[in-house]
Design an enzyme around this catalytic site. Structure first.
Site, short mmCIF file in Angstrom:
data_model
loop_
_atom_site.label_atom_id
_atom_site.label_comp_id
_atom_site.label_asym_id
_atom_site.label_seq_id
_atom_site.Cartn_x
_atom_site.Cartn_y
_atom_site.Cartn_z
N LEU A 65 0.84 -1.21 0.00
CA LEU A 65 0.00 0.00 0.00
C LEU A 65 0.87 1.25 0.00
O LEU A 65 0.91 1.99 0.99
CB LEU A 65 -0.91 0.02 1.24
N PRO A 66 1.57 1.52 -1.10
CA PRO A 66 2.34 2.76 -1.15
C PRO A 66 1.41 3.96 -1.02
O PRO A 66 0.34 3.98 -1.62
CB PRO A 66 2.99 2.74 -2.53
N HIS A 67 1.82 4.93 -0.21
CA HIS A 67 0.97 6.09 0.00
C HIS A 67 1.82 7.33 0.26
O HIS A 67 2.97 7.22 0.66
CB HIS A 67 -0.01 5.85 1.16
N GLY A 68 1.21 8.47 -0.01
CA GLY A 68 1.92 9.71 0.22
C GLY A 68 0.96 10.86 0.37
O GLY A 68 -0.22 10.76 0.05
N LEU A 103 -2.07 5.19 -2.79
CA LEU A 103 -2.96 6.18 -2.19
C LEU A 103 -2.25 7.51 -2.10
O LEU A 103 -1.10 7.59 -1.65
CB LEU A 103 -3.38 5.72 -0.79
#
Length: 157
Positions: A65-68, A103
């Site tokens: 779940l890469p998110h920033g 995300l």
């Protein structure tokens, strides 16, 4: 929460042949910028990769779940890639990742960011749901799987 508030069919890719963590994040960045006139892929990539440097977003069981956070973003947006073959994502269980949900949230989202991540973590901890995603063969069918997913309800005492 309704997942279709985050993701559209246009931001889903089925059976991508991307072969590295960096390329997955680049592809997610491009998808997250899709349909967003005020967003560009490169700054999104920088945000995602910056977060990834703090620690892997690979949850285990083939999911990441890469998110920033992003100051130009006015709403939370998501993108999803199902990989044809898993890639090394430095996941906690050291297993290759083949399901990747990216995300991007506005800088001012704090509690909302955590709530969305918790929702996604619950979604991707559903082993039956993940198996169905892996068995799905089209972008549209993947979108329908996301749209139709519901959290497990508590069993009454």
């Amino acid at each position: 929460m309704d997942i279709t508030d985050l993701i559209t069919r246009e931001r889903i890719v089925c059976d991508s042949e991307v072969t590295s963590k960096k390329r997955v994040i680049e592809a997610l960045s491009e998808l997250l910028a899709t349909g967003q006139a005020d967003l560009a892929a490169r700054p999104i990539f920088d945000s995602l990769i910056g977060r990834e440097r703090l620690g892997s977003t690979g949850l285990g069981h083939g999911v990441a779940l890469p998110h920033g956070r992003f100051i130009q973003s006015q709403q939370a947006i998501g993108a999803f890639i199902k990989l044809k073959q898993g890639v090394d994502f430095d996941a906690i269980d050291r297993q290759p990742v083949d399901l990747v949900f990216g995300l991007l949230v506005p800088d001012h989202y704090t509690d909302e960011h955590l709530k969305i991540l918790a929702y996604l973590a619950e979604m991707f901890s559903d082993q039956i749901f993940c198996r169905r995603l892996r068995e799905t063969a089209t972008d549209q069918a993947l979108f329908e799987r996301f749209r139709d997913w519901k959290p497990a309800t508590a069993i009454p005492p």
